[in-house]
Scaffold this motif. Structure first.
Motif, PDB file in Angstrom:
ATOM      1  N   LEU A   1       0.826  -1.211   0.000  1.00  0.00           N
ATOM      2  CA  LEU A   1       0.000   0.000   0.000  1.00  0.00           C
ATOM      3  C   LEU A   1       0.858   1.258   0.000  1.00  0.00           C
ATOM      4  O   LEU A   1       0.544   2.224  -0.703  1.00  0.00           O
ATOM      5  N   LYS A   2       1.945   1.249   0.755  1.00  0.00           N
ATOM      6  CA  LYS A   2       2.854   2.405   0.765  1.00  0.00           C
ATOM      7  C   LYS A   2       3.436   2.645  -0.625  1.00  0.00           C
ATOM      8  O   LYS A   2       3.532   3.785  -1.075  1.00  0.00           O
ATOM      9  N   GLU A   3       3.832   1.565  -1.296  1.00  0.00           N
ATOM     10  CA  GLU A   3       4.386   1.692  -2.646  1.00  0.00           C
ATOM     11  C   GLU A   3       3.352   2.256  -3.612  1.00  0.00           C
ATOM     12  O   GLU A   3       3.662   3.115  -4.439  1.00  0.00           O
ATOM     13  N   ARG A   4       2.123   1.775  -3.510  1.00  0.00           N
ATOM     14  CA  ARG A   4       1.061   2.272  -4.391  1.00  0.00           C
ATOM     15  C   ARG A   4       0.776   3.746  -4.129  1.00  0.00           C
ATOM     16  O   ARG A   4       0.544   4.526  -5.051  1.00  0.00           O
ATOM     17  N   LEU A   5       0.787   4.135  -2.865  1.00  0.00           N
ATOM     18  CA  LEU A   5       0.560   5.545  -2.520  1.00  0.00           C
ATOM     19  C   LEU A   5       1.708   6.417  -3.004  1.00  0.00           C
ATOM     20  O   LEU A   5       1.478   7.548  -3.457  1.00  0.00           O
ATOM     21  N   GLU A   6       2.924   5.921  -2.931  1.00  0.00           N
ATOM     22  CA  GLU A   6       4.084   6.658  -3.455  1.00  0.00           C
ATOM     23  C   GLU A   6       3.930   6.891  -4.950  1.00  0.00           C
ATOM     24  O   GLU A   6       4.192   7.996  -5.448  1.00  0.00           O
ATOM     25  N   ILE A   7       3.504   5.863  -5.668  1.00  0.00           N
ATOM     26  CA  ILE A   7       3.287   5.999  -7.115  1.00  0.00           C
ATOM     27  C   ILE A   7       2.206   7.038  -7.374  1.00  0.00           C
ATOM     28  O   ILE A   7       2.345   7.892  -8.252  1.00  0.00           O
ATOM     29  N   PHE A   8       1.114   6.973  -6.600  1.00  0.00           N
ATOM     30  CA  PHE A   8       0.037   7.944  -6.744  1.00  0.00           C
ATOM     31  C   PHE A   8       0.560   9.363  -6.552  1.00  0.00           C
ATOM     32  O   PHE A   8       0.267  10.261  -7.342  1.00  0.00           O
ATOM     33  N   LEU A   9       1.352   9.571  -5.506  1.00  0.00           N
ATOM     34  CA  LEU A   9       1.893  10.901  -5.224  1.00  0.00           C
ATOM     35  C   LEU A   9       2.818  11.382  -6.337  1.00  0.00           C
ATOM     36  O   LEU A   9       2.804  12.560  -6.695  1.00  0.00           O
ATOM     37  N   GLU A  10       3.595  10.473  -6.900  1.00  0.00           N
ATOM     38  CA  GLU A  10       4.476  10.839  -8.009  1.00  0.00           C
ATOM     39  C   GLU A  10       3.663  11.289  -9.223  1.00  0.00           C
ATOM     40  O   GLU A  10       3.990  12.284  -9.864  1.00  0.00           O
ATOM     41  N   VAL A  11       2.604  10.549  -9.527  1.00  0.00           N
ATOM     42  CA  VAL A  11       1.745  10.917 -10.656  1.00  0.00           C
ATOM     43  C   VAL A  11       1.069  12.251 -10.373  1.00  0.00           C
ATOM     44  O   VAL A  11       1.012  13.133 -11.239  1.00  0.00           O
ATOM     45  N   LEU A  12       0.574  12.428  -9.157  1.00  0.00           N
ATOM     46  CA  LEU A  12      -0.093  13.670  -8.769  1.00  0.00           C
ATOM     47  C   LEU A  12       0.847  14.861  -8.914  1.00  0.00           C
ATOM     48  O   LEU A  12       0.467  15.903  -9.458  1.00  0.00           O
ATOM     49  N   GLU A  13       2.072  14.714  -8.450  1.00  0.00           N
ATOM     50  CA  GLU A  13       3.042  15.801  -8.544  1.00  0.00           C
ATOM     51  C   GLU A  13       3.436  16.109  -9.982  1.00  0.00           C
ATOM     52  O   GLU A  13       3.770  17.252 -10.303  1.00  0.00           O
ATOM     53  N   ALA A  14       3.387  15.108 -10.846  1.00  0.00           N
ATOM     54  CA  ALA A  14       3.798  15.290 -12.230  1.00  0.00           C
ATOM     55  C   ALA A  14       2.733  15.987 -13.078  1.00  0.00           C
ATOM     56  O   ALA A  14       3.033  16.507 -14.153  1.00  0.00           O
ATOM     57  N   ILE A  15       1.507  16.022 -12.584  1.00  0.00           N
ATOM     58  CA  ILE A  15       0.422  16.634 -13.350  1.00  0.00           C
ATOM     59  C   ILE A  15       0.522  18.154 -13.264  1.00  0.00           C
ATOM     60  O   ILE A  15       0.642  18.723 -12.182  1.00  0.00           O
ATOM     61  N   ASP A  16       0.465  18.772 -14.407  1.00  0.00           N
ATOM     62  CA  ASP A  16       0.476  20.238 -14.478  1.00  0.00           C
ATOM     63  C   ASP A  16      -0.961  20.728 -14.350  1.00  0.00           C
ATOM     64  O   ASP A  16      -1.806  20.443 -15.203  1.00  0.00           O
ATOM     65  N   GLU A  17      -1.224  21.443 -13.253  1.00  0.00           N
ATOM     66  CA  GLU A  17      -2.601  21.895 -13.014  1.00  0.00           C
ATOM     67  C   GLU A  17      -3.118  22.837 -14.093  1.00  0.00           C
ATOM     68  O   GLU A  17      -4.323  22.995 -14.280  1.00  0.00           O
ATOM     69  N   GLU A  18      -2.210  23.460 -14.816  1.00  0.00           N
ATOM     70  CA  GLU A  18      -2.614  24.372 -15.895  1.00  0.00           C
ATOM     71  C   GLU A  18      -3.146  23.616 -17.112  1.00  0.00           C
ATOM     72  O   GLU A  18      -4.002  24.120 -17.829  1.00  0.00           O
ATOM     73  N   THR A  19      -2.612  22.420 -17.336  1.00  0.00           N
ATOM     74  CA  THR A  19      -2.977  21.683 -18.546  1.00  0.00           C
ATOM     75  C   THR A  19      -3.672  20.356 -18.260  1.00  0.00           C
ATOM     76  O   THR A  19      -3.990  19.618 -19.188  1.00  0.00           O
ATOM     77  N   ALA A  20      -3.905  20.052 -16.981  1.00  0.00           N
ATOM     78  CA  ALA A  20      -4.533  18.782 -16.623  1.00  0.00           C
ATOM     79  C   ALA A  20      -5.922  18.690 -17.230  1.00  0.00           C
ATOM     80  O   ALA A  20      -6.681  19.660 -17.246  1.00  0.00           O
ATOM     81  N   GLY A  21      -6.212  17.519 -17.741  1.00  0.00           N
ATOM     82  CA  GLY A  21      -7.518  17.302 -18.348  1.00  0.00           C
ATOM     83  C   GLY A  21      -8.306  16.246 -17.597  1.00  0.00           C
ATOM     84  O   GLY A  21      -7.855  15.708 -16.577  1.00  0.00           O
ATOM     85  N   ILE A  22      -9.463  15.961 -18.108  1.00  0.00           N
ATOM     86  CA  ILE A  22     -10.345  14.962 -17.505  1.00  0.00           C
ATOM     87  C   ILE A  22      -9.650  13.603 -17.443  1.00  0.00           C
ATOM     88  O   ILE A  22      -9.803  12.880 -16.466  1.00  0.00           O
ATOM     89  N   GLU A  23      -8.870  13.267 -18.457  1.00  0.00           N
ATOM     90  CA  GLU A  23      -8.169  11.983 -18.476  1.00  0.00           C
ATOM     91  C   GLU A  23      -7.215  11.867 -17.291  1.00  0.00           C
ATOM     92  O   GLU A  23      -7.094  10.807 -16.679  1.00  0.00           O
TER      93      GLU A  23
END
Length: 59
Positions: free
Chosen positions: A14-36
């Protein structure tokens, strides 16, 4: 794949999955983030929640 029964292994998973989630979240640019992008984050959270429920049932 063999089910994870050991509590320590479950927590590590679960910790590993949450780390991956956080990495993806941080990589998303809020200016260009889309529905996908948002759908992908929701899917990741749903998958983690599903895994937690599976672990609970194995207790």
């Amino acid at each position: 794949m063999k089910p994870i029964q050991d509590k320590n292994t479950q927590v590590k998973y679960l910790k590993e999955r949450l780390e991956i989630f956080l990495e993806v979240l941080e990589a998303i640019d809020e200016e260009t983030a889309g529905i996908e992008d948002i759908d992908r984050l929701i899917k990741m959270i749903d998958d983690i929640e599903e895994k937690i429920e599976q672990f609970k049932q194995r207790s």
